[in-house]
Scaffold this active site. Structure first.
Site, PDB file in Angstrom:
ATOM      1  N   HIS A 306      53.938  -1.901  -2.687  1.00  0.00           N
ATOM      2  CA  HIS A 306      54.292  -0.702  -3.298  1.00  0.00           C
ATOM      3  C   HIS A 306      55.705  -0.743  -2.027  1.00  0.00           C
ATOM      4  CE1 HIS A 306      54.220   3.957  -2.080  1.00  0.00           C
ATOM      5  NE2 HIS A 306      53.131   3.452  -2.862  1.00  0.00           N
ATOM      6  N   ASP A 363      45.657   2.734  -5.059  1.00  0.00           N
ATOM      7  CA  ASP A 363      45.251   1.993  -6.333  1.00  0.00           C
ATOM      8  C   ASP A 363      44.238   1.018  -6.327  1.00  0.00           C
ATOM      9  OD1 ASP A 363      47.691   3.634  -7.804  1.00  0.00           O
ATOM     10  OD2 ASP A 363      45.939   4.732  -8.287  1.00  0.00           O
TER      11      ASP A 363
END
Ligand code: SDX
Length: 428
Positions: A306, A363
């Site tokens: 991320h 996700d």
């Protein structure tokens, strides 16, 4: 509030720029006068060191894995709140009283229907069109139906457009699924909750009553909460940039949907489950870990890493817990969950992932839950867009209602040819 100056020396000249302090998180150096004073631009492709705006909506501490919505930790909201309550919080800044929540929920409920002509947009798509292609098209087309609320300088127009977008996304997404499987569209049922209504429009059929399973409704609602907003991510920044030109909110949200579709962003939930299914059994994990570490191999662990979180994504923590709840409620046993757990364990003990601070993100587990509930992988990002619409419209409202708002227009470092004269083709 400026509390100290940042000093910069350019070409032997000293310049001073104020720093601004937020309520939490890093201070910012206010460089709005940099180009005017120095004739120089900053250079920050990907905006890794750039604050594009001031916002009071969502705060992320990537080092600590903290995510706050209007100050409330995502874990508490996921545990105790509802998507309607979080939507009210994002739009107004406060958790609603019971009466405020009832009124807000009633307003949203009574905007879930689509203009009947909107059915025709679906007919123009191939049956195997990706739902995100349909979402981009149909959401953008909403701007052709609401000429009564296109004055974005009018707070009431902004409010009704925001409510319409939040309310209609479940219907638009559910119909995209129905169209792909050749089943008739289901109309909203006002007696159901926001999320229960979405489940019925997606999985119900006119031939029989549809029973909403409470555990699934709760899990779906929690997944919507986890996806509601996330600071200035790529799709939110897209919505802000589109909105900065004065474009109508429906067109701006359609732009956000387009950006979210990318596999590096919202498309990662679909890619992550496809990856887990391709890996199959845990014994094949080491091969994929090596591929993810190989600079010459474009393969990445989808659902990992991320830009901001250099710690565990707090949303992934809740998501992992929700997998077990949905599996128990639906009596599902999908070996892909064990593969995901094992993959996480192996990756997090590998120096490559440790040094680069790559952790599971929102996700990584979401697709396992959505698949267990019955969604095809192609619907995963459409569900992300459905939930993120409340964040997009809240961020759009915050920007448009700022009296100092200007059109976003970045500059560049030009490395192309310097000026040269045209040469006729006979002389080339
Ligand atoms: C979302 O911004 C948001 O808030 C987004 C989001 C939201 O709610 O809006 O949180 C939703 O988009 C979550 C992210 C979903 N995407 C994925 O899961 C796709 C896989 N992840 C990567 O593509 C990547 O981690 C990004 C895109 C998420 C972040 O990329 P960055 O911040 O630009 O980092 P990077 O690509 O520069 O990576 C740093 C290093 C690189 O190695 P080096 O060049 O330093 O040697 O880490 C490596 C990368 O190669 N790396 C990975 C990796 N992610 C980064 N290596 C293997 N597998 C990965 N998943």
């Amino acid at each position: 509030m400026a509390d100290k100056q940042a000093e910069l020396t350019v070409g032997g000249e000293n310049y001073s720029f104020p720093t601004l302090e937020g309520s939490c998180g890093p201070d910012v150096i206010d460089i709005r006068k940099l180009y005017g004073n120095t004739g120089k631009f900053t250079f920050d492709p990907g905006y890794k060191s750039t604050a594009s705006c001031e916002s009071a909506l969502t705060f992320i501490d990537g080092q600590e894995g903290v995510l706050l919505h209007r100050g409330y930790p995502i874990g508490q909201l996921a545990e105790h709140s509802s998507f309607m309550e979080v939507s009210h919080l994002m739009l107004t800044g406060e958790l609603p009283t019971k009466d405020e929540l009832d009124e807000f929920t009633h307003t949203i409920t009574y905007h879930t229907m689509l203009h009947d002509q909107m059915r025709q947009f679906y007919q123009g798509f191939r049956r195997d069109a990706h739902p995100m292609a349909i979402m981009c098209g149909v959401v953008g087309a909403l701007s052709a139906f609401y000429h009564d609320s296109t004055d974005i300088s009018d707070p009431e127009h902004r409010k009704i457009s925001s409510h319409r977008l939040i309310a209609k996304m479940p219907t638009i997404a559910a119909w995209a699924y129905k169209y792909s499987v050749g089943q008739p569209f289901m109309q909203p049922l006002n007696s159901l909750s926001y999320t229960g209504n979405f489940l019925r429009m997606t999985f119900g059929v006119p031939a029989e009553e549809y029973e909403v399973i409470p555990e699934v409704e709760r899990a779906m609602d929690r997944i919507f909460i986890l996806h509601a907003d996330h600071e200035q991510n790529a799709s939110t920044s897209t919505v802000r940039l589109a909105g900065s030109s004065g474009a109508n909110p429906f067109a701006c949200i359609s732009a956000g949907i387009a950006c979210l579709w990318g596999p590096a962003h919202g498309g990662a939930n679909e890619a992550a489950l496809n990856m887990l299914r391709e890996i199959g059994t845990p014994d094949r994990i080491p091969h994929y870990i090596e591929r993810a570490k190989d600079k010459n191999d474009p393969f990445r662990l989808m659902g990992f890493g991320h830009r901001v979180y250099k710690n565990y994504d707090p949303r992934a923590v809740v998501m992992q817990k929700t997998v077990r709840e949905v599996f128990d409620a639906l009596k599902v046993k999908d070996p892909v969950f064990e593969t995901a757990l094992r993959l996480e364990e192996i990756a997090l003990s590998d120096p490559y992932f440790q040094e680069k601070k790559l952790f599971p993100n929102v996700d990584f587990y979401s697709g396992i839950i959505l698949s267990a509930i019955g969604f095809p992988t192609t619907m995963f990002t459409a569900l992300f867009a459905l939930a993120r619409t409340v964040g997009w419209v809240a961020q759009w409202n915050e920007m448009i209602s700022d009296p100092g708002q200007v059109i976003g227009r970045p500059r560049q470092l030009y490395t192309g040819p310097t000026q040269r004269d045209y040469v006729p083709v006979s002389e080339r």
